[in-house]
Design an enzyme around this catalytic site. Structure first.
Site, mmCIF file in Angstrom:
data_model
loop_
_atom_site.group_PDB
_atom_site.id
_atom_site.type_symbol
_atom_site.label_atom_id
_atom_site.label_comp_id
_atom_site.label_asym_id
_atom_site.label_seq_id
_atom_site.Cartn_x
_atom_site.Cartn_y
_atom_site.Cartn_z
ATOM 1 N N LYS A 189 -49.710 -39.241 104.321
ATOM 2 C CA LYS A 189 -48.702 -38.338 103.784
ATOM 3 C C LYS A 189 -47.442 -38.436 104.617
ATOM 4 O O LYS A 189 -47.562 -38.792 105.796
ATOM 5 C CB LYS A 189 -49.205 -36.902 103.723
ATOM 6 C CG LYS A 189 -49.899 -36.360 104.981
ATOM 7 C CD LYS A 189 -49.237 -36.397 106.341
ATOM 8 C CE LYS A 189 -47.915 -35.728 106.544
ATOM 9 N NZ LYS A 189 -47.430 -35.851 107.967
ATOM 10 N N ALA A 202 -53.309 -43.559 113.078
ATOM 11 C CA ALA A 202 -54.291 -44.635 112.820
ATOM 12 C C ALA A 202 -55.432 -44.536 113.838
ATOM 13 O O ALA A 202 -56.608 -44.668 113.483
ATOM 14 C CB ALA A 202 -53.614 -45.998 112.910
ATOM 15 N N ASP A 206 -42.202 -34.927 106.837
ATOM 16 C CA ASP A 206 -43.347 -35.026 107.743
ATOM 17 C C ASP A 206 -44.162 -33.742 107.794
ATOM 18 O O ASP A 206 -45.389 -33.777 107.768
ATOM 19 C CB ASP A 206 -42.865 -35.395 109.147
ATOM 20 C CG ASP A 206 -43.931 -36.172 109.898
ATOM 21 O OD1 ASP A 206 -44.766 -35.540 110.555
ATOM 22 O OD2 ASP A 206 -43.952 -37.406 109.781
ATOM 23 N N SER A 219 -51.531 -55.177 112.236
ATOM 24 C CA SER A 219 -50.358 -54.634 112.882
ATOM 25 C C SER A 219 -49.218 -55.620 112.667
ATOM 26 O O SER A 219 -49.456 -56.776 112.312
ATOM 27 C CB SER A 219 -50.643 -54.466 114.381
ATOM 28 O OG SER A 219 -49.460 -54.178 115.079
ATOM 29 N N ARG A 220 -47.991 -55.165 112.919
ATOM 30 C CA ARG A 220 -46.894 -56.126 112.849
ATOM 31 C C ARG A 220 -46.982 -57.109 114.014
ATOM 32 O O ARG A 220 -46.374 -58.155 113.994
ATOM 33 C CB ARG A 220 -45.545 -55.397 112.868
ATOM 34 C CG ARG A 220 -45.288 -54.546 111.644
ATOM 35 C CD ARG A 220 -44.176 -53.568 111.894
ATOM 36 N NE ARG A 220 -44.486 -52.768 113.078
ATOM 37 C CZ ARG A 220 -43.599 -52.057 113.763
ATOM 38 N NH1 ARG A 220 -42.346 -52.031 113.380
ATOM 39 N NH2 ARG A 220 -43.978 -51.356 114.815
ATOM 40 N N HIS A 279 -44.674 -47.014 103.519
ATOM 41 C CA HIS A 279 -45.879 -46.771 102.707
ATOM 42 C C HIS A 279 -45.841 -47.562 101.397
ATOM 43 O O HIS A 279 -46.837 -48.145 100.978
ATOM 44 C CB HIS A 279 -46.026 -45.271 102.383
ATOM 45 C CG HIS A 279 -46.437 -44.452 103.561
ATOM 46 N ND1 HIS A 279 -46.604 -43.078 103.501
ATOM 47 C CD2 HIS A 279 -46.710 -44.785 104.861
ATOM 48 C CE1 HIS A 279 -46.966 -42.611 104.688
ATOM 49 N NE2 HIS A 279 -47.022 -43.631 105.529
HETATM 50 N N1 LIG Z 1 -52.569 -36.789 108.505
HETATM 51 C C1 LIG Z 1 -52.000 -36.357 109.623
HETATM 52 O O1 LIG Z 1 -52.412 -35.393 110.239
HETATM 53 C C2 LIG Z 1 -50.827 -37.107 110.163
HETATM 54 C C3 LIG Z 1 -50.448 -36.911 111.489
HETATM 55 C C4 LIG Z 1 -49.401 -37.657 112.000
HETATM 56 C C5 LIG Z 1 -48.713 -38.536 111.178
HETATM 57 N N2 LIG Z 1 -49.076 -38.688 109.870
HETATM 58 C C6 LIG Z 1 -48.368 -39.636 109.007
HETATM 59 O O2 LIG Z 1 -48.814 -40.932 109.346
HETATM 60 C C7 LIG Z 1 -47.724 -41.846 109.361
HETATM 61 C C8 LIG Z 1 -47.621 -42.488 110.742
HETATM 62 O O3 LIG Z 1 -47.407 -41.486 111.700
HETATM 63 P P1 LIG Z 1 -47.773 -41.697 113.270
HETATM 64 O O4 LIG Z 1 -47.599 -40.385 113.898
HETATM 65 O O5 LIG Z 1 -49.066 -42.404 113.398
HETATM 66 O O6 LIG Z 1 -46.569 -42.657 113.699
HETATM 67 P P2 LIG Z 1 -46.542 -43.663 114.913
HETATM 68 O O7 LIG Z 1 -47.415 -43.193 116.020
HETATM 69 O O8 LIG Z 1 -45.112 -43.952 115.178
HETATM 70 O O9 LIG Z 1 -47.250 -44.984 114.324
HETATM 71 C C9 LIG Z 1 -46.787 -45.641 113.189
HETATM 72 C C10 LIG Z 1 -47.209 -47.107 113.285
HETATM 73 O O10 LIG Z 1 -46.664 -47.780 112.157
HETATM 74 C C11 LIG Z 1 -46.172 -49.042 112.568
HETATM 75 N N3 LIG Z 1 -44.712 -49.024 112.421
HETATM 76 C C12 LIG Z 1 -43.787 -48.480 113.215
HETATM 77 N N4 LIG Z 1 -42.561 -48.671 112.751
HETATM 78 C C13 LIG Z 1 -42.686 -49.351 111.632
HETATM 79 C C14 LIG Z 1 -41.782 -49.856 110.688
HETATM 80 N N5 LIG Z 1 -40.461 -49.704 110.832
HETATM 81 N N6 LIG Z 1 -42.256 -50.514 109.631
HETATM 82 C C15 LIG Z 1 -43.574 -50.689 109.481
HETATM 83 N N7 LIG Z 1 -44.510 -50.235 110.362
HETATM 84 C C16 LIG Z 1 -44.054 -49.565 111.419
HETATM 85 C C17 LIG Z 1 -46.550 -49.239 114.002
HETATM 86 O O11 LIG Z 1 -47.788 -49.899 114.011
HETATM 87 P P3 LIG Z 1 -47.848 -51.462 114.319
HETATM 88 O O12 LIG Z 1 -47.047 -51.659 115.576
HETATM 89 O O13 LIG Z 1 -49.285 -51.716 114.470
HETATM 90 O O14 LIG Z 1 -47.257 -52.218 113.163
HETATM 91 C C18 LIG Z 1 -46.697 -47.832 114.503
HETATM 92 O O15 LIG Z 1 -47.575 -47.741 115.573
HETATM 93 C C19 LIG Z 1 -46.488 -41.055 108.944
HETATM 94 O O16 LIG Z 1 -46.274 -41.229 107.552
HETATM 95 C C20 LIG Z 1 -46.869 -39.608 109.251
HETATM 96 O O17 LIG Z 1 -46.235 -38.663 108.412
HETATM 97 C C21 LIG Z 1 -50.128 -37.998 109.368
#
Ligand SMILES: NC(=O)c1ccc[n+]([C@@H]2O[C@H](COP(=O)([O-])OP(=O)(O)OC[C@H]3O[C@@H](n4cnc5c(N)ncnc54)[C@H](OP(=O)(O)O)[C@@H]3O)[C@@H](O)[C@H]2O)c1
Length: 345
Positions: A105, A24, A186, A44-45, A87
């Site tokens: 994704k 994000a 992932d 955010s949560r 998602h």
């Molecule tokens: N396009 C790309 O290059 C790319 C790269 C990395 C990841 N991704 C994808 O993006 C998504 C997030 O990955 P990330 O690396 O950003 O993960 P991350 O750093 O762990 O962040 C995910 C965020 O989602 C919220 N969250 C955490 N646990 C949750 C739960 N149980 N239920 C609902 N919300 C929750 C939290 O935000 P809040 O505390 O604000 O709620 C957390 O900061 C995944 O699906 C991953 O596959 C894509």
């Protein structure tokens, strides 16, 4: 151009960000660079996380729940950046409230959830796209066009791999079954999406994996096959840093994509009997890690009144989810609450 599209062409596109984690922040940082994009709200949560994110990126409205963002009429499109297990819930909430959605994704945990989101978008007449940024990368688009134009003849095989060395502790998102952990969803989504970009949905699937004690895949290898005679070997891992390269071999040549194949800034075309030709990104393409291309594609489609992107069509996303389900069926990975939800091919 639709009424909303015309307004967005004049005032820019107003983004909402749902979740405040790693991707994000990366996406927000790239949006800030686009003159015709504005981040107007974040959810955010936890309110404190939303407020910290809003402070960091100059966002006007910070919500401590997803519902308020979904209901915000001043948001044109929501970017969903939660772990994949959330998602379906997060994107579904936004679509039902009338928001357009760009969803990270892998699009969802499984095909059933993906079909539900697509149905919701169609029911509510909203734009929906998987954030498969690889498909929006200018060099990947160039590679696809060359293959379609027959530059290497008929595609015979595709190789692609994405492995990270880790080590990831058991509590990490990538190891946690409750967060859809494992290499396949992932990381494996990239090699699978790459192969399917060029060959479409496979006719056959074989797969093998090494699972963690928690039951997620530490590494998975799959062979996808097509009735045309084409094969793709795809590999993903969270226990070994692989080359992260891709190659496409045809009846009259080959294309090699170097490390970081899913966001390349160069590739080499080998046509039989000719000197290798190198294709490189242009100065306007920005850093290779930039997520701007997918953001621009969303904004272009919204202004044009389109409900999905021709670069990342929903049918393609569903086809990838079907493959991921089929691979998981073969390697025996099920996520909590999912029993019976995985479709056998
Ligand atoms: N396009 C790309 O290059 C790319 C790269 C990395 C990841 N991704 C994808 O993006 C998504 C997030 O990955 P990330 O690396 O950003 O993960 P991350 O750093 O762990 O962040 C995910 C965020 O989602 C919220 N969250 C955490 N646990 C949750 C739960 N149980 N239920 C609902 N919300 C929750 C939290 O935000 P809040 O505390 O604000 O709620 C957390 O900061 C995944 O699906 C991953 O596959 C894509």
């Amino acid at each position: 151009m639709s009424e909303g599209g015309a307004a967005m062409a004049e005032r820019g596109v107003r983004w909402g960000i749902l979740a405040t984690g790693g991707i994000a922040a990366a996406f927000a940082a790239d949006l800030v660079d686009l003159p015709d994009a504005e981040i107007v709200a974040v959810a955010s949560r936890r309110r404190e996380s939303a407020e910290a994110f809003a402070e960091r990126f100059g966002v006007a409205r910070a919500y401590g729940d997803w519902e308020s963002l979904a209901a915000d009429e001043g948001v044109d499109v929501v970017y969903v950046a939660t772990p994949h297990t959330a998602h379906r819930a997060a994107a579904g909430l936004c679509l039902e409230a009338g928001r357009n959605v760009l969803c990270e994704k892998p699009f969802t945990l499984n095909l059933r959830e993906a079909e539900e989101l697509v149905a919701l978008a169609r029911e509510h007449g909203r734009f929906l796209m998987e954030a498969m940024w690889m498909y929006c990368n200018p060099l990947v688009r160039r590679l696809k066009a060359l293959v379609e134009a027959g530059a290497i003849g008929e595609v015979r095989s595709v190789h692609a791999d994405f492995g990270l060395a880790g080590p990831f502790p058991p509590a990490h998102r990538l190891r946690d079954p409750a967060l859809g952990g494992g290499a396949l969803l992932d990381l494996g989504v990239y090699p699978v999406s790459f192969a399917q970009l060029l060959l479409g949905e496979p006719d056959g699937i074989a797969a093998s994996a090494v699972l963690s004690p928690e039951g997620v895949d530490l590494q998975t290898g799959a062979v996808l096959s097509w009735e045309s005679g084409a094969l793709a070997s795809v590999h993903c891992s969270i226990t070994g840093g692989t080359a992260v390269t891709a190659s496409v071999t045809g009846s009259r040549g080959r294309i090699d994509v170097p490390a970081g194949f899913f966001h390349p800034d160069r590739f080499v075309l080998h046509r039989d009997g000719r000197e290798p030709e190198e294709f490189t990104a242009g100065p306007a393409d920005g850093p290779r890690t930039s997520l701007r291309h997918e953001a621009r594609e969303v904004m272009r489609a919204l202004r044009a009144g389109e409900k999905e992107s021709p670069l990342v069509p929903l049918e393609g996303t569903l086809a990838v989810m079907r493959t991921l389900d089929a691979v998981r069926e073969r390697i025996g990975v099920r996520y909590p609450g999912e029993a019976g939800a995985v479709l056998a091919r």
